[in-house]
Every structure is written in C-alpha cells, then in structure tokens.
Scaffold this motif. Structure first.
Motif, short mmCIF file in Angstrom:
data_model
loop_
_atom_site.label_atom_id
_atom_site.label_comp_id
_atom_site.label_asym_id
_atom_site.label_seq_id
_atom_site.Cartn_x
_atom_site.Cartn_y
_atom_site.Cartn_z
N TRP A 95 2.88 -26.65 -45.73
CA TRP A 95 4.47 -26.54 -46.40
C TRP A 95 5.11 -25.27 -46.25
O TRP A 95 6.25 -25.22 -46.14
CB TRP A 95 4.54 -27.08 -47.46
N ILE A 96 4.26 -24.05 -46.39
CA ILE A 96 4.90 -22.79 -46.19
C ILE A 96 5.07 -22.47 -44.63
O ILE A 96 6.34 -21.95 -44.44
CB ILE A 96 3.92 -21.74 -46.93
N ASN A 97 4.40 -22.66 -43.91
CA ASN A 97 4.31 -22.18 -42.59
C ASN A 97 5.00 -23.28 -41.52
O ASN A 97 5.65 -22.84 -40.37
CB ASN A 97 3.19 -21.53 -41.81
N ASN A 98 4.73 -24.57 -41.78
CA ASN A 98 5.22 -25.52 -40.82
C ASN A 98 5.87 -26.57 -41.63
O ASN A 98 5.35 -27.83 -41.55
CB ASN A 98 4.08 -26.12 -40.06
N THR A 99 7.05 -26.25 -42.14
CA THR A 99 7.76 -27.28 -43.01
C THR A 99 8.40 -28.29 -42.32
O THR A 99 8.17 -29.35 -42.69
CB THR A 99 8.73 -26.42 -43.89
N LYS A 100 8.86 -27.85 -41.06
CA LYS A 100 9.40 -29.42 -40.29
C LYS A 100 8.50 -30.09 -39.95
O LYS A 100 8.53 -31.30 -39.86
CB LYS A 100 10.19 -28.82 -39.11
N MET A 126 5.68 -30.64 -41.28
CA MET A 126 5.12 -31.77 -42.48
C MET A 126 5.96 -32.75 -42.82
O MET A 126 5.43 -33.86 -43.23
CB MET A 126 4.77 -30.56 -43.59
N PHE A 127 7.42 -32.35 -42.68
CA PHE A 127 8.35 -33.60 -42.92
C PHE A 127 8.21 -34.57 -42.17
O PHE A 127 8.52 -35.82 -42.16
CB PHE A 127 9.52 -32.76 -43.04
N ALA A 128 8.23 -34.04 -40.48
CA ALA A 128 8.11 -35.06 -39.37
C ALA A 128 6.84 -35.98 -39.68
O ALA A 128 6.81 -37.23 -39.16
CB ALA A 128 7.86 -34.23 -38.18
N HIS A 129 5.81 -35.41 -40.29
CA HIS A 129 4.66 -36.52 -40.60
C HIS A 129 4.78 -37.60 -41.67
O HIS A 129 4.01 -38.48 -41.82
CB HIS A 129 3.37 -35.57 -41.18
N LEU A 130 5.94 -37.34 -42.41
CA LEU A 130 6.07 -38.23 -43.57
C LEU A 130 6.83 -39.39 -42.86
O LEU A 130 6.81 -40.73 -43.66
CB LEU A 130 7.20 -37.72 -44.37
N VAL A 131 7.26 -39.52 -41.74
CA VAL A 131 7.93 -40.63 -41.20
C VAL A 131 7.49 -40.77 -39.75
O VAL A 131 7.47 -40.05 -38.81
CB VAL A 131 9.62 -40.39 -40.95
N PRO A 132 6.50 -41.90 -39.59
CA PRO A 132 5.77 -41.90 -38.23
C PRO A 132 7.02 -42.47 -37.29
O PRO A 132 8.03 -42.85 -37.44
CB PRO A 132 4.88 -43.17 -38.43
N GLN A 133 6.69 -42.00 -35.98
CA GLN A 133 7.49 -42.15 -34.83
C GLN A 133 7.76 -43.65 -34.57
O GLN A 133 6.83 -44.34 -34.58
CB GLN A 133 6.87 -41.46 -33.64
N GLY A 134 9.01 -44.14 -34.38
CA GLY A 134 9.41 -45.23 -34.07
C GLY A 134 9.63 -46.15 -35.41
O GLY A 134 9.79 -47.28 -35.37
N THR A 135 9.90 -45.46 -36.43
CA THR A 135 10.03 -46.25 -37.80
C THR A 135 11.52 -46.58 -37.82
O THR A 135 12.44 -45.80 -37.51
CB THR A 135 9.50 -45.48 -39.03
N PRO A 136 11.98 -47.79 -38.20
CA PRO A 136 13.46 -48.30 -38.23
C PRO A 136 13.98 -47.38 -39.41
O PRO A 136 13.17 -47.25 -40.54
CB PRO A 136 13.18 -49.56 -38.55
N TYR A 150 -7.68 -33.81 -41.59
CA TYR A 150 -6.60 -33.29 -42.51
C TYR A 150 -6.07 -32.06 -42.11
O TYR A 150 -4.82 -31.62 -41.95
CB TYR A 150 -6.90 -33.42 -43.86
N SER A 151 -7.09 -31.15 -41.81
CA SER A 151 -6.38 -29.79 -41.29
C SER A 151 -5.78 -29.68 -39.97
O SER A 151 -4.68 -29.02 -39.72
CB SER A 151 -7.74 -28.70 -41.18
N SER A 152 -6.17 -30.70 -39.22
CA SER A 152 -5.22 -30.73 -37.69
C SER A 152 -4.06 -30.95 -37.79
O SER A 152 -3.11 -30.86 -36.93
CB SER A 152 -6.16 -31.84 -36.99
N GLU A 153 -3.69 -31.65 -38.91
CA GLU A 153 -2.38 -32.24 -39.17
C GLU A 153 -1.41 -31.26 -39.76
O GLU A 153 -0.09 -31.33 -39.42
CB GLU A 153 -2.24 -33.29 -40.16
N ILE A 154 -1.89 -30.06 -40.36
CA ILE A 154 -0.93 -29.05 -40.64
C ILE A 154 -0.67 -28.01 -39.46
O ILE A 154 0.41 -27.12 -39.81
CB ILE A 154 -1.60 -28.52 -41.84
N ILE A 155 -0.98 -28.38 -38.30
CA ILE A 155 -0.98 -27.22 -37.33
C ILE A 155 0.07 -27.49 -36.46
O ILE A 155 0.13 -28.92 -36.06
CB ILE A 155 -2.11 -26.90 -36.62
#
Length: 225
Positions: free
Chosen positions: A119-124, A126-136, A220-225
């Motif tokens: 959240w400190i270094n890759n904020t955008k 991390m926000f993108a992970h909250l909405v999976p691609q293709g969600t209506p 879990y660690s791979s999702e933050i990079i």
C-alpha cells in the motif's frame, strides 16, 4: 479427571513457573551432527537439493521483480515449520505448531509487512487487486467488500489451517492410544498397525502443511509487486 479433551495440548511443562514447552521449537538443532556444518555429507546434499527445488519454485511464483534473497526467507520458514511438525510426532515433545501462539506469530507479521509495503509503494496496484478484471460496474462495490474481507482474514486462515491440521492428527493418535489398555491381543495388534499407518499419514501432513503455509505466503507476497 480431564474435563476437556483439548487440555492435553495445553502447555504444562514448567520449572520455577517458566513455561518450557516452547523450547521444543529449538530441538531441531540437536538433530544436526556437528559434521553437518563442516563437510558436505549426504544429509547436506539432500537438503541442498530440496532447497534448490524450493528456491526455483518460489522464484517462479514471486517473479523476476522480487528482491534478492527473498526466496531464502521462505525456505527458512518452510524448514522451521517442517522441523516443528516432525518433532511433535515424537513422544513427550510439545508440538508448538499446534498452537495459534506460534502459527499466528508467523502469519501475522508476514501478511502485515506485505500489506504495508504494497500500500505504501504500489498503491494503484493494490487498488487494482480489489476489482478483478472484467467485473461489471454494478458488482464493483460488492467485489471490493469481498476482496477486502478475504484479504483481512488471510493471516487467520494461514494460522488456523496449520494449527487445525496439527491438532487433528495428534488428537486422533491420542484417542486411539488411550484405548489400548482395554483391548485384547488381537485388537491391540490391529491398533498398533493403525497407529503406525496414522503416523505415516501425519508425517506426510507435516510436510504438506509446511509447504502449503510457505507457498501461500509466497503467493501473497507476489500480489504486492
């Protein structure tokens, strides 16, 4: 009289009111002969091959953008959990990984450090992970809530999974072992065979659960990079 079946897993060994059960986590060092640290014995070669396989797999999961030496942290975590799981199969040795005190202590700082870094270094990102691609668009608020909740319970699920699997096998071995005094010779021999098979199963569970805990932490660690 034992009022609670799970009380057999309570820390009870103490001298001068100091709990010594947690010293079982350090017993793994006693199983290494001194020559292990100096000469490349068969044991050393065997472990080096395992570590090399784990290193390649963790490196593939984390990705090429990870920091140097990240995989060795997860290999050390795997070794620590594996030793403690196996040590708990020996009689009269306290299984530290069957308690949330150890498992949550391992899972929570890992997850918290991943979240803070992300959240400190890759904020955008991390926000993108909250909405999976293709969600209506209509479902986006609900997906954010679901993803947030699933993210928050990750350390708990990591800790509970390891603790529950360690307790379940030990509890079954204890329950079957306590019935041995009232059995005939024929059923006693069947009980011994059953206990040996369960011990083999628990050995496999000890390896699998340490691998699962580590591989999930790596994912879990791979999702933050």
């Amino acid at each position: 009289m034992m009022m609670n079946l799970f009380s057999i897993f309570d820390p009870s060994t103490n001298i001068f009111n100091l709990s010594l059960n947690w010293l079982s986590s350090l017993l793994g060092l006693m199983f290494f002969p001194m020559i292990f640290w100096f000469l490349p014995s068969r044991m050393t070669i065997f472990w080096n091959k395992i570590f090399l396989i784990l290193h390649k797999e963790f490196k593939m999961l984390i990705g090429t953008h990870s920091f140097n030496g990240t995989t060795f942290m997860f290999i050390s975590l795997f070794s620590f959990i594996l030793y403690n799981n196996f040590l708990g199969l020996f009689p009269y040795i306290f299984t530290s990984t069957s308690h949330m005190t150890i498992t949550l202590t391992l899972a929570l700082p890992l997850w918290l450090s991943f979240m803070l870094y992300g959240w400190i270094n890759n904020t955008k990102h991390m926000f993108a992970h909250l909405v999976p691609q293709g969600t209506p668009p209509v479902l986006m608020p609900f997906m954010v809530m679901i993803e947030t909740i699933s993210n928050l319970i990750r350390p708990g699920t990591l800790a509970v999974r390891l603790t529950a699997n360690m307790i379940a096998g030990h509890l079954l071995l204890t329950l079957l072992g306590n019935t041995g005094n009232s059995l005939s010779s024929f059923f006693l021999s069947l009980l011994v065979i059953t206990q040996l098979l369960l011990l083999m199963l628990e050995s496999a569970v000890a390896i699998i659960q340490s691998y699962v805990f580590t591989i999930l932490s790596t994912l879990y660690s791979s999702e933050i990079i």
